[in-house]
Scaffold this motif. Structure first.
Motif, PDB file in Angstrom:
ATOM      1  N   ARG B 280       0.812  -1.190   0.000  1.00 24.98           N
ATOM      2  CA  ARG B 280       0.000   0.000   0.000  1.00 24.98           C
ATOM      3  C   ARG B 280       0.853   1.251   0.000  1.00 24.98           C
ATOM      4  N   GLN B 300      -0.776   8.845   2.728  1.00 29.44           N
ATOM      5  CA  GLN B 300      -1.192   8.991   1.341  1.00 29.44           C
ATOM      6  C   GLN B 300      -1.766  10.371   1.062  1.00 29.44           C
ATOM      7  N   HIS B 301      -2.078  11.106   2.081  1.00 29.69           N
ATOM      8  CA  HIS B 301      -2.631  12.426   1.819  1.00 29.69           C
ATOM      9  C   HIS B 301      -1.585  13.503   1.927  1.00 29.69           C
ATOM     10  N   GLU B 309       3.562  25.610   2.438  1.00 31.72           N
ATOM     11  CA  GLU B 309       2.314  26.097   3.027  1.00 31.72           C
ATOM     12  C   GLU B 309       1.361  24.950   3.384  1.00 31.72           C
ATOM     13  N   GLU B 311       0.346  21.748   5.321  1.00 32.46           N
ATOM     14  CA  GLU B 311       0.737  21.000   6.499  1.00 32.46           C
ATOM     15  C   GLU B 311       0.504  19.510   6.239  1.00 32.46           C
ATOM     16  N   THR B 313      -0.682  15.778   6.540  1.00 32.99           N
ATOM     17  CA  THR B 313      -1.729  15.065   7.260  1.00 32.99           C
ATOM     18  C   THR B 313      -1.389  13.596   7.261  1.00 32.99           C
ATOM     19  N   ILE B 315      -2.438  10.001   9.039  1.00 34.56           N
ATOM     20  CA  ILE B 315      -3.359   9.303   9.924  1.00 34.56           C
ATOM     21  C   ILE B 315      -2.541   8.300  10.717  1.00 34.56           C
ATOM     22  N   ARG B 317      -2.353   5.223  13.305  1.00 28.67           N
ATOM     23  CA  ARG B 317      -3.147   4.135  13.878  1.00 28.67           C
ATOM     24  C   ARG B 317      -2.211   3.272  14.681  1.00 28.67           C
ATOM     25  N   SER B 318      -2.713   2.648  15.698  1.00 30.23           N
ATOM     26  CA  SER B 318      -1.880   1.675  16.375  1.00 30.23           C
ATOM     27  C   SER B 318      -2.625   0.352  16.422  1.00 30.23           C
ATOM     28  N   GLU B 356      -8.361  -2.400   6.968  1.00 30.93           N
ATOM     29  CA  GLU B 356      -8.728  -1.038   6.634  1.00 30.93           C
ATOM     30  C   GLU B 356      -9.898  -0.645   7.519  1.00 30.93           C
ATOM     31  N   ARG B 357     -10.052   0.647   7.642  1.00 28.07           N
ATOM     32  CA  ARG B 357     -11.199   1.120   8.407  1.00 28.07           C
ATOM     33  C   ARG B 357     -12.467   0.759   7.665  1.00 28.07           C
ATOM     34  N   SER B 359     -16.267   1.322   6.988  1.00 29.01           N
ATOM     35  CA  SER B 359     -17.371   2.245   7.245  1.00 29.01           C
ATOM     36  C   SER B 359     -18.655   1.493   6.968  1.00 29.01           C
ATOM     37  N   GLY B 373     -11.823  -1.583   2.647  1.00 29.25           N
ATOM     38  CA  GLY B 373     -10.848  -1.358   1.597  1.00 29.25           C
ATOM     39  C   GLY B 373     -11.538  -0.794   0.368  1.00 29.25           C
ATOM     40  N   ARG B 374     -11.387  -1.493  -0.747  1.00 25.81           N
ATOM     41  CA  ARG B 374     -12.027  -1.019  -1.976  1.00 25.81           C
ATOM     42  C   ARG B 374     -13.298  -1.790  -2.263  1.00 25.81           C
TER      43      ARG B 374
END
Lengths: 372, 880
Positions: B280, B300-301, B309, B311, B313, B315, B317-318, B356-357, B359, B373-374
């Motif tokens: 990944r 990835q972001h 300029e 910042e 980001t 994420i 996770r543990s 993966e998270r 939802s 995932g996808r």
């Protein structure tokens, strides 16, 4: 019984959110690939993707439907610091493929200076209102004064929660006894900052949102929050995804209607489950708020149900890929049994098998499938 | 890798199922599904699904400091081991018959000066090149690049080296490296850069990160930093490099090498391993010492290269792969998504997938959709799967009940509990209560019209209020039926009490107070014990015994009932008889509540009936009826109050008998709704109340709104419409106003013939003399100005809604016809038009057109009339 089946989503990256419309016949998904898809349920109960388009210039975190009485309207929010309102249009005579619907951008809300982490429409009875929250800790409430014109949104309220916000949830109660209320969760992981769930209530007198409650017992990062459908109940139920699944009951204490102070609540913890053994990412209520689904870092979806005595229990576990959890008691003993046999076989083998790796402990015994 | 005895893991670069654990020796494992035949014997469980089998052990190379796996397919299982003395040894696991492998295994590469070898890195392209990083030596280089294909050095091997390695075959020792870099420095970590694998080497030196260019060894780019350990290149992003120092990870962009792009939050403990996920993009896993947590950073972001300029980001996770036990090392699986194996200091291994998270969302019809995932998964409720009714969710129950017309039976009100499934005792009690209430009120309506209003409201106000208003109670002492002995049991009578008994269903309406019909119906239902108890409470022991006998001889009858009957027949009212003594003690062992209270009644002192009144297994209805017969005016209200509060608190629907449909009843229903969410029952129940007061209660309005909303969400629109009709009968205020009328293009008046809101229209219409000849041609014109109505876009006829179903009837009677036929005309003849393009025609013609077309039938109009309203295209789910 529940039966899981897979749908070919065809997103090029992680799907961050999935959302049903009011009738459950349409669905929207959004992804890290910066696109959104709209799905319609066909006559044969199959989901057909009827629209897929690039929406933002960053990961799209959340997508949500407006009530159908406002038309076919979606809102999305993204890492690119914006939230966008989309409307489906039909009837323009451009040569669209058959079966494809066309979604156009009605407005882009650019007030946030950081990633917009959640977007939610307010309950229908409040009119067409949209709420966003962002990583800089600001909750913004927009209103479309003219529901026929979705390109006009005015920023009505800005609430500063002082903590990086990760999720919001409106209290869906339409009862006049309950003032509009919104819960905000923060993913700030610093436990010393205190409660990570704040509840704001609209005050008719000051016409502003004021903090009514902070759930001081939730000190870890909150990833999702969901008010249960009220369904005429006299109290509110709030599910929280943090390092565990927590269900709170908020009983409004009677107050004299003349007072302008926010409602006081009696806060009770109905349930607290750490069976995900890790961070919990999402929580979702069914329509009668009698079933709660949660997902966690253990890669499982768990279903929770309360009996009449408000005792919540796990009624089902499914793995993220839809396969059943093979953690049956019989299967467990099978694994352990073969392990002991193996250490006996390799008695002189230089492996240190004094401590066998144990399957992760589970609080409840999973059943064969998910029972409603 | 630095501390020698903690196990480390290496995954085979080419075999997705093999990995090596190295601590003091090298052990090769194969991973496979748990329980499969090949892994059954001697397999170590790694997870619930997978197990590892030990394939080979190699303990030939002591003093191991670092290990690197040969990157090419052939020879497989060739490993380079860096030792504490700086030597690099090639070794192999398993039997390889490859000649090249045989040639290589055992080869040693010896630095000039002995010191610890810290790191090894095979060149991924030119696999003969092996880079080794060593500790500092004053007069030597710290980065040596060996060519494994080179023959042993011609110069003589020093004797002490032979002694040290114990290797007799000195012909395999190589002492001349291909390149020597980094003089008078230490090298802690190394990696080849994918931008030019052959030439570029990144090294974590003593106080800097250095990039060596092998094309020109004198040239090196370096940056001063402390973060020199564990340099590793993101496999998905060749310019991104991670390195660490103590608890901090630095991420570098090689194109902007001056400073780290960013650093990750510092961990309190020193890091031991940092690894990019091979499957990944931008996922970095880190491990600190003595920790049970692997931290994952999702980058990835993070736009690369970095504008100042923006910042970053990340994420964070543990994950805890093996709950509480400490992790020594981990390794990503080379191809399986997000999968890794972790090993603990005591070599317990764990196969683990970072999920993966997920939802998720529920639909209104209790389907659960989640995205992992996808992929999307939907979990729909499989209806009719023989799920026990008690297990069913209330949402499912309400849907099923709505479809079986629950609540709509207004004639036999009690039948609604059957429509609800007939398995809920509370609903059963509720609907019987409502049945008796309506029954009694109808009766009083007919018979006692003079005092109707007063009594009417009393019936709806529940037994609690009925009892309170009781006056003129008479006390009688009746004989036991069939015997002339006087009982010492006082029984109370009053008009209100018999009304209460009627509501309990014990006696029929009217002046008749015979309980026999009730007993008969109980017998029919097979409720023998209950019937016997009721008979007994009516002081008819003989009848009770008869019922019990009947019950015992009935099909599937309980023969024990005969025994009970026998015991009953021995009744004596002597205070100190053996019968009394035995009955009062033995009755507690009776399982059936009604049998239990029978003996409780017989053995109780008059007026002290707690054993009957507080037997919670007995229906509230029967206990209340009993209380109305045997409690005096002081005791009765107290008992009823107590019971009412109990019911209200528990939200027990049986209590509606006591509260009636009053504010008390709404309170009770509120706690029922709080408990169950069953707004359906609450709505229908409150609609049965004749006094409008309860309907005005905001809570009741709220339940009704919520129920209608549920029906809408389920697309039970027909059910919702039926519910609204049902509701408007009882609550006329809920009737919506007429929504639409069509006005004439010319005069602007409504073209409706029978619009009740404009009676003059009808009159005006008849002035034109049309009323006598209702022909089709006439109704195709405006009744106001006689101009023709628009034409149908398809048949090009003037539209109209002729009353073809009842020719010959005058227009004045049309309203009556409306109610009789409930429709104006054939639906196919209805006006219909698209509100968007404002073209239209006969409904039937339009429907058939749009069956084959998507655009409007009017020429040059491209309006997609039928697709405009998405909700309109939904089919109600209850129309079948």
């Amino acid at each position: 019984m529940f039966v899981a089946r897979s749908i070919a989503a065809d997103h090029k990256d992680l799907i961050h959110d999935v959302s049903y419309d009011f009738h459950g016949r349409r669905m929207a998904t959004c992804s890290s690939d910066q696109s959104m898809k709209v799905w319609d349920k066909g006559g044969n109960a199959e989901w057909n993707c009827t629209a897929s388009w690039k929406t933002h210039s960053g990961s799209v975190w959340r997508v949500t439907w407006a009530h159908p009485e406002f038309g076919q309207v979606l809102a999305s929010c993204s890492f690119d610091r914006t939230a966008i309102v989309w409307e489906e249009i039909v009837g323009e005579s451009n040569d669209k493929q058959r079966g494809q619907s066309h979604w156009i951008k009605r407005t882009t809300l650019v007030d946030s200076r950081t990633s917009v982490t959640d977007v939610k429409f307010a309950p229908k009875h409040m009119g067409l209102m949209l709420t966003t929250c962002s990583a800089d800790g600001v909750v913004r409430i927009y209103e479309a004064p003219d529901v026929m014109n979705l390109s006009q949104w005015s920023l009505q309220h800005e609430i500063s929660s002082k903590l990086s916000c990760s999720c919001i949830s409106w209290n869906p109660s339409s009862s006049r006894a309950h003032a509009p209320m919104i819960a905000v969760g923060s993913d700030d992981s610093n436990v010393t900052y205190g409660g990570k769930v704040q509840i704001y209530e609209y005050n008719e007198v000051t016409r502003k949102y004021a903090k009514a409650e902070t759930l001081m017992t939730v000190t870890d990062a909150v990833h999702d929050i969901a008010f249960a459908p009220n369904l005429g109940r006299s109290f509110h139920v709030l599910a929280i995804a943090t390092k565990d699944v927590r269900i709170f009951k908020l009983v409004p204490l009677r107050k004299d209607s003349s007072s302008s102070a926010p409602t006081k609540f009696e806060v009770q913890v109905l349930a607290q489950f750490d069976s995900h053994n890790s961070q919990v990412w999402r929580v979702s209520w069914n329509i009668t708020s009698t079933l709660l689904a949660s997902s966690g870092d253990d890669g499982c979806v768990r279903l929770w149900k309360a009996n009449y005595m408000d005792n919540w229990k796990c009624t089902g576990i499914l793995k993220g890929d839809g396969s059943p959890v093979s953690g049956q008691p019989g299967a467990l003993s099978g694994i352990l049994g073969s392990a002991t046999a193996q250490s006996a076989l390799n008695g002189n083998c230089p492996m240190k098998c004094a401590v066998m790796s144990k399957p992760r402990p589970r609080k409840e015994k999973p059943r064969g499938g998910i029972l409603p | 890798m630095s501390s020698g005895y903690k196990p480390d893991i290496l995954w085979s670069p080419h075999h997705a199922d093999r990995y090596v654990i190295c601590d003091t020796e090298l052990s090769l494992y194969r991973i496979g599904p748990a329980g499969s035949s090949e892994t059954k014997a001697g397999a170590l469980p790694l997870s619930e699904e997978t197990a590892a089998t030990l394939l080979a052990i190699n303990s030939d190379t002591p003093y191991m400091k670092c290990v690197a796996w040969y990157p090419k397919h052939e020879p497989e299982c060739l490993l380079a081991v860096g030792q504490a003395n700086g030597r690099v040894v090639l070794t192999s696991l398993g039997q390889s018959h490859n000649s090249k492998c045989k040639e290589l295994v055992g080869k040693e590469f010896v630095p000039k000066h002995a010191r610890q070898c810290n790191t090894l890195a095979w060149n991924p392209v030119d696999s003969n090149w092996l880079a080794a990083g060593l500790d500092k030596h004053r007069a030597d280089f710290s980065v040596l690049i060996w060519d494994i294909s080179s023959k042993f050095s011609p110069e003589a091997v020093p004797a002490e080296k032979v002694r040290l390695s114990g290797d007799v075959d000195s012909g395999l020792v190589v002492t001349k490296p291909l390149y020597e870099l980094g003089q008078n420095d230490a090298c802690l970590s190394l990696c080849w850069l994918p931008r030019d694998h052959q030439k570029l080497l990144l090294a974590g030196m003593h106080r800097n990160l250095a990039i060596f260019d092998l094309r020109n060894t004198s040239q090196k780019t370096f940056v001063n930093t402390k973060a020199i350990q564990g340099v590793t290149v993101d496999p998905h992003f060749q310019d991104r490099v991670a390195s660490f120092f103590e608890g901090q990870v630095a991420i570098w962009d090689l194109r902007k090498f001056e400073k780290p792009v960013f650093t990750l939050t510092e961990q309190p403990k020193p890091l031991t391993k940092v690894a990019w996920c091979p499957t990944r993009m931008g996922l970095l896993a880190t491990l600190t010492r003595d920790s049970n947590i692997i931290r994952l950073y999702d980058m990835q972001h993070t736009p690369m290269p970095f504008g100042d300029e923006v910042e970053p980001t990340i994420i964070e996770r543990s994950v805890q792969p093996c709950s509480e036990s400490i992790i020594s090392s981990f390794a990503w699986h080379p191809s399986a998504q997000n999968r890794m194996v972790v090993v603990s200091p005591n070599r317990v291994m764990n196969d683990f997938t970072v999920f993966e998270r997920i939802s998720l969302a529920w639909s209104s019809t209790t389907a659960l959709m989640w995205a992992c995932g996808r992929h999307l998964y939907e979990c729909a409720e499989d209806a009719g799967q023989g799920v026990a009714a008690t297990e069913k969710d209330i949402a499912t129950k309400m849907r099923e009940r709505a479809q079986s017309h629950y609540g709509h039976d207004t004639v036999q009100v009690w039948r609604n509990h059957v429509l609800a499934g007939g398995d809920d005792p509370q609903l059963r009690s509720l609907w019987y209560t409502l049945h008796y209430i309506l029954h009694c009120s109808q009766y009083t309506e007919n018979v006692e019209q003079k005092q109707q209003s007063n009594k009417q409201s009393l019936i709806y106000s529940g037994i609690k209020n009925i009892v309170k208003s009781s006056s003129g109670t008479t006390e009688t002492r009746r004989c036991w039926s069939g015997s002339d002995r006087q009982t010492d049991v006082p029984r109370y009578h009053s008009e209100e009490r018999s009304l209460a008994l009627q509501l309990c269903g014990w006696i029929g309406r009217g002046p008749d107070i015979d309980v026999e019909p009730f007993l008969k119906s109980l017998e029919q239902e097979g409720e023998w014990e209950r019937a016997a108890a009721v008979a007994l409470f009516n002081l008819d022991i003989r009848r009770a015994i008869q019922i019990l006998n009947k019950g015992a001889s009935a099909e599937k009858g309980d023969l024990n009932l005969n025994v009970v009957a026998m015991a009953l027949s021995g009744y004596t009212d002597e205070k100190n008889s053996l019968w009394r003594e035995m009955c009062s003690s033995l009755r507690l062992q009776l399982k059936k509540p009604y049998l239990c209270i029978m003996f409780a009644f017989l053995t109780s002192e008059p007026g002290a009936y707690d054993a009957v009144l507080y037997e919670s297994r007995v229906a509230v209805r029967d206990r209340v009826a009993f209380a109305c017969m045997f409690l005096n005016d002081a005791q009765l209200p107290r008992y009823i109050d107590k019971l009412t509060n109990e019911m209200k608190e528990a939200g027990n629907l049986e209590g509606i008998l006591l509260t009636g449909l009053t504010k008390d009843g709404v309170d009770l229903m509120e706690s029922y709704v709080d408990r169950t969410g069953d707004v359906q029952t609450a709505s229908f129940c409150m609609l049965k109340g004749s006094p409008g007061e309860v309907l005005k209660d905001p809570r009741v309005q709220c339940w009704i709104e919520n129920y209608r909303n549920l029906l809408d969400a389920w697309r039970f629109w027909h059910k919702r419409a039926e519910f609204d009709i049902h509701r408007s009968k009882l609550d006329p205020s809920s009737k919506p106003l007429p929504q639409v009328f069509v006005s004439c293009n010319f005069c602007g008046k409504s073209i409706s013939y029978s619009c009740s809101a404009m009676p003059h229209q009808g009159r005006g219409f008849s002035q034109y003399g049309v009323s006598g000849s209702p022909t089709k041609s006439k109704v195709t014109s405006c009744p106001g100005c006689r101009k023709p109505l628009p034409r149908c876009a398809l048949c090009l006829m003037n539209m109209g809604t002729p009353v073809s179903s009842c020719p010959g009837t005058g227009k004045a009677n049309e309203k009556a016809d409306l109610t009789r036929d409930k429709k104006l005309a054939q639906f196919n003849n209805w006006f219909t038009w698209c509100h968007n393009c404002r073209h239209g025609g006969h409904a039937g013609h339009m429907l058939s057109w749009f069956r084959d077309h998507s655009e409007c039938p009017v020429s040059a109009c491209t309006c997609k009339c039928m697709q405009l309203d998405t909700t309109g295209n939904l089919v109600p789910s209850d129309s079948v």
